[in-house]
Design an enzyme around this catalytic site. Structure first.
Site, PDB file in Angstrom:
ATOM      1  N   CYS E  79       0.808  -1.283  -0.085  1.00 61.78           N
ATOM      2  CA  CYS E  79       0.097  -0.170   0.008  1.00 61.78           C
ATOM      3  C   CYS E  79       0.993   1.250   0.127  1.00 61.78           C
ATOM      4  CB  CYS E  79      -0.877  -0.001   1.148  1.00 61.78           C
ATOM      5  SG  CYS E  79      -2.507  -0.338   0.915  1.00 61.78           S
ATOM      6  N   HIS E  80       0.250   2.145  -0.630  1.00 59.46           N
ATOM      7  CA  HIS E  80       1.038   3.749  -0.763  1.00 59.46           C
ATOM      8  C   HIS E  80       0.759   4.375   0.399  1.00 59.46           C
ATOM      9  CE1 HIS E  80       1.125   2.477  -4.997  1.00 59.46           C
ATOM     10  NE2 HIS E  80       2.140   3.031  -5.095  1.00 59.46           N
ATOM     11  N   MET E 116      -8.237   0.250   0.774  1.00 58.08           N
ATOM     12  CA  MET E 116      -7.708  -0.570   1.819  1.00 58.08           C
ATOM     13  C   MET E 116      -7.737   0.172   3.085  1.00 58.08           C
ATOM     14  SD  MET E 116      -6.935  -3.041   0.320  1.00 58.08           S
ATOM     15  CE  MET E 116      -6.681  -4.176   1.830  1.00 58.08           C
ATOM     16  N   ASP E 131     -12.006  -7.810  21.030  1.00 58.46           N
ATOM     17  CA  ASP E 131     -11.184  -7.778  22.289  1.00 58.46           C
ATOM     18  C   ASP E 131     -12.054  -7.225  23.514  1.00 58.46           C
ATOM     19  OD1 ASP E 131      -8.574  -7.508  23.728  1.00 58.46           O
ATOM     20  OD2 ASP E 131      -8.732  -5.424  23.513  1.00 58.46           O
TER      21      ASP E 131
END
EC number: 4.6.1.17
Lengths: 161, 161, 161, 161, 161, 161
Positions: E79-80, E116, E131
């Site tokens: 990824c950039h 993304m 969690d």
């Protein structure tokens, strides 16, 4: 040198893995790595001069190396995270060729060694020297980065010849 | 080489600073750096063999180099953060001496160059090769890490001799 | 001071959000923040002495502040990531009370301001001073951390009274 | 206060170092730090109101403080990485002057103390409050950041007077 | 769906690369991703109850998602890095099956899309819900994480059917 | 499933906290989580083909998962930092529906479990698969992310039904 054998960072099927160290004992471990960065004589003079007066390149590089040691497991994909108990670096100007010599020592009490932490510290310190003086010398070269000493753990003591 | 002059990473009083690039134009910039890691012939054979079959050391190292390029500003204290537009690495086994040759190219469109990103990518890829095969060869040496090409920005084009 | 109104970091339903700055113009932005750390006179003497000779507490703290500015968006949950174009810190010993005065200036060209980057840099520099000398003085106090100047962006210029 | 002596974060030559704690015993350690952020009465009213209804500034700041504690060794150059076993923060609105009072407590079982983790947590929580309400009050001031309690380790118990 | 063709994340030789986006125009880009986490009815009741009273699981998860969006380029190897201009998340309790529905929207002005970032935000928010309540329900399942909308860039608009 | 009760990540007043595990014994802990990503048959064929020849999507995703496990405490706000002793991932192509099945196993010796590390590793590996092939298939879906096994610690063994 040990006879080359199996690469432990891959499983039977060739998949990369962070190897299981959970059965290894927690022991005191230490490692020392060195690196050097070669440069023009005028560049070395500039670093020496700055150090005496103001603008200490080596102090910045030393700190960068210490901080990088703590990031090793974030940089090297299959490294285990470790709680380091000591990180020190020495950066020494030297001649013939004009260069900065770097030595990094790391200690931990853990289940794996700290070779990668010492090598990362020495290398990032060298990269930082490059960054600080690259405006005057783009031809510098980082060279001779290697492990010179390790102790602790099952594979025992290693001293570079 | 430019004549050594002022180290821009320090102000008049000798204090380290992240230099002001806000007046610099945004231009296309690229840089290529190389490094190599020398090893025993058996170690190189092991890497070659693993690559053909399973356990691709060079693929892991390539990925580590790409990810490290993105962390450069976090590792090198006075580096500016940059939005990289390309990172590629080549890792090539070679002989005499037995070694892996690494070349990293980084591009951005920004106000500062990407020399440090390219050098960091190449160096961390070399460190990762070390980590992957250190169980069989602790004497490997990372060497010849240097900038071979840069373009873009006020200081213009640089090609290593 | 602007009249208190809506907290932009929450939406209509009270949910925290990273506000939309995509319609804001990219402009030059700068901010300066200060902080100070008060200490025992002996502690200040020790820092001054170290600086003259060896062991420069303020150089380490300055570097920590610069690096922290780059991590601001990682520390402050709703801060936008920004490509900083300049970070400088000044750390100055002062008396009555014995203290280190810290000033941090940050610049960017972007869609949001750099107040938080300047405040983070000044504060982390102060924390680092604490860390470096805490072995001799646990009672130090970080105080007066505030924005003294900002410019650029829709809300315009701010100068602390 | 202990009599000022040697700054352990520097070696004999004045070089910064991450000190060797490998010989120290692993003991239970705890530390509590406080900080406060002063603001306009209208700003405090806005935070209180948001808390009752929606838009809980203090909840965001608390979380930022907890997460910052875990990043302490990444922010403070010579801090040792530690596996924290507890981090809690309290943020309490108070009057005269209008302010948020912050208290952070950190525990670990390790070879060094958690003073820096507690101070970092309290300070980053204060910075986050600043960020959340800065649109209505740029004149806020973070003040009184200091250690109030520590226990465990060779230097023993400390309670701020 | 576009016809499957070349995987742009590999070069001709099959080596992973961060693709060159330097020739792409900077355009406004937005993406929305969703995910959900299914749970026992009692677990959902506990989250709803906590939200009304104290202990807001969804507020913590929302913040975690926002912060994760900013870390996407650090998590996803190719990824950039991007300067995000907006990140928002919605977390909504729903029944049949008992679940939390998560929607994340990210905006940037850049050379690559933010799919993304949106997917990472939604997924990490779901992991955080897990969690927070795992002590009472280990059987929860994160499911339906997918892109539902994107716009901007050469590949144009995408809306999930 | 345990009967739903108190959410330990909040204190009596409803404030989020990183719970105190300092009294818990250090024990060997392991956890396995799974996830899958569904895709078009042509996309799966492309991944399989790349794997045989060049461009190994699954190798990149596996590495991303391993590295993400080490970042879990940085992503999930109330997770404790842990020194992981093992991380492995398996990624297996499967049909009906066309998908990649992911399984992640994490081990540590510590005071809290590694469920979140295993879930984070599996999920980030799935996100990475998405990133690598999204140019040809934007409709992929990550699903079935859940814990399938854990052992060690006071809450004992868990096996998904």
């Amino acid at each position: 040198m040990k006879a080359p054998g199996k690469l432990t960072h891959f499983d039977e099927a060739g998949a990369a893995q962070m190897v299981d160290v959970s059965e290894k004992p927690v022991t005191a471990r230490t490692a020392t790595a060195v690196a050097q960065i070669n440069m023009q004589p005028e560049t070395l003079a500039l670093i020496r001069e700055g150090r005496a007066k103001k603008g200490d390149v080596l102090a910045v590089a030393r700190l960068a190396g210490i901080m990088a040691a703590k990031k090793t497991h974030d940089l090297i994909p299959l490294c285990h995270p470790l709680a380091l108990s000591k990180v020190t670096l020495e950066l020494t100007p030297a001649e013939a060729p004009p260069r900065i010599e770097i030595s990094a020592t790391v200690k931990t009490s853990g289940q794996t060694g700290v070779e990668m932490e010492a090598l990362t510290a020495a290398t990032v310190a060298a990269l930082t020297v490059y960054d600080m003086v690259k405006a005057v010398d783009r031809g510098m070269e980082i060279t001779g980065a290697r492990l010179v000493f390790k102790d602790g753990g099952a594979s025992g003591r290693f001293e570079a010849p």
